[in-house]
Each structure stands twice: as structure tokens, then as C-alpha cells.
Write an enzyme that holds these catalytic residues in place. Sequence first.
Site, PDB file in Angstrom:
ATOM      1  N   SER A   1      23.007  -8.870  77.783  1.00 36.01           N
ATOM      2  CA  SER A   1      23.010 -10.304  78.051  1.00 36.01           C
ATOM      3  C   SER A   1      23.591 -11.076  76.873  1.00 36.01           C
ATOM      4  O   SER A   1      23.497 -10.651  75.725  1.00 36.01           O
ATOM      5  CB  SER A   1      21.587 -10.780  78.329  1.00 36.01           C
ATOM      6  OG  SER A   1      20.761 -10.497  77.230  1.00 36.01           O
TER       7      SER A   1
ATOM      8  N   HIS B   1      15.446 -10.560  67.826  1.00 33.40           N
ATOM      9  CA  HIS B   1      14.249 -11.364  68.072  1.00 33.40           C
ATOM     10  C   HIS B   1      14.016 -12.384  66.972  1.00 33.40           C
ATOM     11  O   HIS B   1      13.051 -13.118  67.005  1.00 33.40           O
ATOM     12  CB  HIS B   1      13.023 -10.468  68.251  1.00 33.40           C
ATOM     13  CG  HIS B   1      13.067  -9.688  69.538  1.00 33.40           C
ATOM     14  ND1 HIS B   1      13.739  -8.501  69.652  1.00 33.40           N
ATOM     15  CD2 HIS B   1      12.561  -9.952  70.763  1.00 33.40           C
ATOM     16  CE1 HIS B   1      13.622  -8.055  70.897  1.00 33.40           C
ATOM     17  NE2 HIS B   1      12.925  -8.915  71.592  1.00 33.40           N
TER      18      HIS B   1
HETATM   19  N1  GLN Z   1      20.338  -5.538  79.396  1.00 26.53           N
HETATM   20  C1  GLN Z   1      19.213  -6.332  79.053  1.00 26.53           C
HETATM   21  C2  GLN Z   1      19.670  -7.533  78.259  1.00 26.53           C
HETATM   22  O1  GLN Z   1      20.576  -7.409  77.508  1.00 26.53           O
HETATM   23  C3  GLN Z   1      18.189  -5.551  78.266  1.00 26.53           C
HETATM   24  C4  GLN Z   1      16.991  -6.373  77.885  1.00 26.53           C
HETATM   25  C5  GLN Z   1      15.793  -5.607  77.346  1.00 26.53           C
HETATM   26  O2  GLN Z   1      15.868  -4.498  76.947  1.00 26.53           O
HETATM   27  N2  GLN Z   1      14.659  -6.200  77.309  1.00 26.53           N
HETATM   28  O3  GLN Z   1      19.126  -8.595  78.342  1.00 26.53           O
END
Ligand code: GLN
Length: 765
Positions: free
Chosen positions: A441, A702
Amino acid sequence: MVLSSSLGFPRIGAKRELKFALESYWAGKSDADALLETAAELRRQNWEFQKAAGIDHIPSGDFSLYDHVLDTIAMVGAVPARYAWTGDRVGLDTYFAMARGAQTGSLDVPAMEMTKWLDTNYHYLVPEFDSDQAFRLSSTKPVDEFLEAKALGIATRPVLLGPVTFLLLGKFHDGKTEPLSLLDRILPVYEEVLGRLAAAGAEWVQLDEPCLVLDLEEAAQTALAPAYDRLSKAAGGTKLLVASYYEGLGSNLPTAASLPVDALHVDLVRAPDQLDALIDAAPERLMLSLGVIDGRNVWRADLDSALSTLAKAAEKVGRERLMVAPSCSLFHTPVDLDLESALDAELRGWLAFARQKVREIVVLAKALDAGRAAVTQDFAASAKAVKSRASSPRIHDAAVEQRVASITPEMTRRPAPYGERRERQRDILPLPLFPTTTIGSFPQTAEVRKARAAFRRGEWATEDYEAFVRKQIEESVRWQEEIGLDVLVHGEFERNDMVQYFGEQLSGFALTQHGWVQSYGSRYIKPPIIYGNVSRPKPMTVKWSRHAQSLTDKPVKGMLTGPVTILQWSFVRDDQPREDTCRQIALAIRDEVQDLEAAGIRIIQIDEPAFREGVPLHRADWPAYLAWAVECFRLASSGVRDETQIHSHMCYCEFNDIIESIGALDADVIYIESARSQMELLDAFTDYRYPNGIGPGIYDIHAPRVPSVEEVEGLLHKACARLSPEQIWVNPDCGLKTRGWEEVRPALANLVEAARRLRAEVSSQ
Ligand code: GLN
Ligand code: ZN
């Protein structure tokens, strides 16, 4: 009178008030007073609601601005030195610096490590300890909140995270010392807090010790009784309840039952069988808090069955020794079903959220006290719901059941082993050493969220919305090419959430409007509700992936959520085994994988961030879970040609103890989080000699900070010391949707530059 309690209530507000207050404060749009006012208002609402509902032991201190483990870190003053904390009390700046990292004038520090709370999808901040660790009372939050409720005329039962669990969940800097060795040092702070709560007039205090459901080593078992002896004495006339939850007490049962406290809470939803043994083991002075209402799920309780459990216990120990409670704090459930006006009446009749569960608890306590007749309507409604759910045609789909029954072992194996696949993949996927990519994402900007919301409300025509998403994809593909990433993604702009998005398109799932639960800090998720058999009516992601791939010669990854994660992050049916539901989901994802391959997608990523959290709390239950979880991932991923590269991703967990199962997934490449632990998490992969491709996350997404090229290079060097360069992929440690472009662009550019430098370094050797 039989006492009722809720153990804990959601902190986030029925309409996510806490999230908005926090994010506005962090963005500098509002001040601390405004944030604290919202927090106080939420607490007041929760207390007053529970009081009006008739709960006897209303919790206080269960509220948190970010995380209750962090609150405990603050309470005992275990602030790591790098946060440059001085002073008497831990203030908001230090508190949020630990939670989120800080880049202010004098301070540039990453956040503390975060990991999943037992077997849940809630993340806590991992306490860190030093050999010269000292503790002192540094936050009076438990006392303040007790007094705050008292001033509102509400007597509460303060909740503290117990000292043994707190220490066991933490880690020592040296990685060797047992945190429990600090017990004698930390107890005085707890004694002081209990003394203050007693002085403030607390009749009861709840100490959460979920460590009691883990396979405790002997040292921990023997530490518990003397510790609680001290705490009981410090509490004086204030009574102590120790709470276990999420599993049965298992081999800790004798220890737990003989703790020198006044009451013990047990989870009878996860582990109903422990009741008899507990009743036998419990001394007469011990009250039993029986968790009969599911705090981890959204189904309306079968009140008759819960009452019969309670009545049986009452017969043996006497009603006056019982408390009625949810299995665990209600903070894993959404706040209020009454807000769900869009759910159809049948389905809504099957459900209960936190507020409804509070009512169920009170009803059960009343029924136990005064007989069912006193609450006959509630029992009638519950019985009706149970019957409707069992017989509804909506939960049965013969075609799905048939398909699951005909799964063969071949369906869970790729045609060739990894070594051969790798050669074939190289031919059609020429990639440099240290290929760079992202986890999927990209920032979900206000513009993207607004467009999705407008479309959802019907204000945007499908064509306009799809044109908008296509344009976002196109811009992101161009931009990824420009900065030089090797494997591209489409950006997931069309997705609100990685599980919800699939839940909306799969049959057997229902979505809520306000069913939010806290994942970490101000990040909440809205788990879909799986009520029936799962199937995929039509392709879910293919058109976006095909579009993205049409824009570039570089490979664009297809992006899916794995079956275990969809299961884990949904509220699942409790009327069939989880593994059966998981197989149904796996077959639906398998169909999607095959459709992506047919559409020309050469790399398909199947994320399993929740794989680890599904691991049972008792070791004895691991093999069974791991077997079906691995099988389901492979069922979803193995229906493709050898040339098609399967990637997976897991985050925020310990990998060491499940490394063999991670190997057994047989993904061609796996991305794991590792930035916050400075590549420490890679040790498991090194020791295991993990053969396949691996992308250790080198940018902690994060935290709102941009790692420098040197920092990324440093982490990559650490990775190279543990793995062979041919294996290593270069990527952030998770999706970027929560970040802003102003951080993501420079961070990814630094990441690409670091990979270039490493390539040059390796090729000159
Ligand atoms: N493909 C998802 C993203 O990039 C993976 C998110 C996750 O691992 N929580 O948002
Ligand atoms: Zn992730």
C-alpha cells in the site's frame, strides 16, 4: 447477590472519538487539554453506561491514550534512556515519543518495539529493561482515574496489568537476563499504587495476569505466590482479583487457584473444561469470576447455556462466591450494535457488541440471583437468536462444503521445489541483486479516502471512481519507476483495509458500519463478520493489477491477503472449527491467484501478517494449528506455474519458534519486519538456513520518521552478515498506507540508494 463485572471496556469511543482527538493532537491542530478532555469524556460515558446497565464492578484504568502496557511502563518509570526523560512524572511528550518515536529539535529517536498482545491482533509496546533497571512510581494514572470516577459518583474496580505479566512481556537489552529477576525491584511500585488505591477507597483492584494461561516455567510459577502475598498485604483491606484470559490455566491451575488473593477470573469461553478442576482446587476464601460471555467475538450469547454453567458452579461453591464476567476485557469487541442500522434484522439478531454484552452479563447475574423469570424477555430473545442462526439457510452452501471435501494433497504443492522454480523465475524475471520493492500500500491521502467515501455513499458514479483509482495507480507506477524500484505495486488505493476489502467481495461475510476495534494506538480495524460458508463470486483484484501491469515493463505484484489472516482478522463463526472456515477462504484466494496469473501477473504476494498470532497459547496445541494454517496458505498459493513467483509478508511477531512452518509455506520470497529490532529477528532465519528469498524490513513504517541512506545501509549490512546476498530483498517492513508522501518519498529514495551502494560494494568484492 451475584456480582457482575466487565473486566474492561473499549476505550476508543463508539464513533472513534479517541482516534480523532489523538490524530488532531499529533498534527498540532489541537492542544493537550482538548485531547485530555475527550479522553475524560469517553471514560465518563463508559462508566455511566455500565453503571446504568447494572454492572457491579465497573473497571477504571482500563482506558488508555495509546496502550495499557505503555501506561504500565510509565507507571513504573521504565522509560528507556534514549527518550531523555527527566522529572517526576512521565508527561505526554515522553509517552508519545515511546509510542511513536520523535523527531523534534533535540530528540531523534525511533519508537519502542511493538508486538502482538498474546494471541490477539492488539499490539503493545514491549517494555525494555537494563541490568541496572530501577523502578519508581512515575504515573498516578490508576489512582487519578479511580478518583475521577469517584468524583462522578461511580465506585470502580481499578485495573492494573499485573507485575509478573508485565515483566514477562518485556525484554532485557542484553537479550539474556530473565526479566522476572526484576520482580523484587518492581513490586514496591505496585505496593505503592495499591496502597494509594486503598487510601482512595477502592474496594477491589483487578490485576490482569494473562501470563497465567501461558506455559509458564517453574521460576514464574513459584514467583507468583510470594509476589501476590506482598501485594495483598500492601492492599490492606482492598480486595484483589487476579484475571486470566484468552485460554485455560492449564498446568498453572494449582498455582493460580492458590494465589493469596480474593478472587480469580477465568476464561470459560476458550476453556470451559477448566471449571471443574478449578472448583476442586480453589480454597473456600477464593471468589471465582467466571468469563462466560465471549469477549473476543460478536455473537449473541446463548444465555441458557451460560446460565447452566453458572448454575452448576453455584451449586458447588455457592452463589455468593461467584462473579459473572466476559471471558476477557470487552476491548476486543466493537462498542455498540445499535449503531449498525445497515445490517439486516436477521443477522443483527445474532450479534452483540460491548454494550450488548454488558447487558448479557447483568442479565445472567440477575438470573442467577433471582431466577430466569426476572429477565425472561432477554432469555427468550437469546433462545430465538440461537435457533434462527442454527437453522438459517444463509449459513449453509452445499457447493462450498463439497469443494472443501474434495481438496487433495496435490493442491497444496507447487509442481517443482524452490531451487528449480528459482531458475525458471530468473529467466522470465530478470532482477538485480538486492531487488527493491514495497509491501503493497501507498499513503492513503485525504483525497483517496474522500474518493472512496464518496463512492461508497453513492455520490460518485462507478466509472468516475474507477477512473480516479486508475489515475492513482498510474501516478504511483510512474513514480516508482522514477525513483528506481525494481518490483512495483499498484498501491492498494482501492482498499480501505486488507481484510475488509476482501470481506466485502466474498460471500458469507458481513460488514459493519462502526464495528471498530483497536489494533494499536490510533489504528483501528473493522473486522468483517464471517457468518456463513465462504466463496468468491467473481475476481476481486484482477482488474487493478492488470491495469497496473499494462503501464510498465517492470513486474507489478498482484496483492492478496492470505486465508489465515482473513480468518484471524475477522469475527469468525463459532459454530464450526476455525480450520474449516480457513479452508473455504483458502479456496477462494486460490481462485484469485490463478486468475491473476492468467492475467499476466508474474509475482503474486499473499500477505499473512496474522499467521503468528493464530498460534495457540499452549504449546501442546501448536502442531495442529500450524499444520492446518500452513496447509491453507499452500492451498491458496500452489495452484500456479513454477514461473510464477509467490511472495508473502508477516509483521510484528516472533518468528523464531515457528520458523519451520514459515519455511513450510514455501513462498519464493517472504518479507518480514525487522527494522525495530535491528535485524535481530533475522537470527531465526539464519539459524534455520532459510533457503528462499527474504526481505527483512529495513524501514520502520510504524514511526513517522525518515531513515537516512546510512541507516538503511547499516541495517542491510547487518542482514548481509546473516544471509546470503542472493537471498536479500530490500523493502520497508510493512505497507505504507498510514504514512504521508512527504516521508515515504525520501524514505524509499534512500532505500533504493542504499541498495545501489550495496550492489556496488558486493560486486567490487
Ligand atoms: N499489503 C499490505 C499493505 O501494504 C500489507 C499490510 C500488513 O501486513 N499489515 O498494506
Ligand atoms: Zn505488515
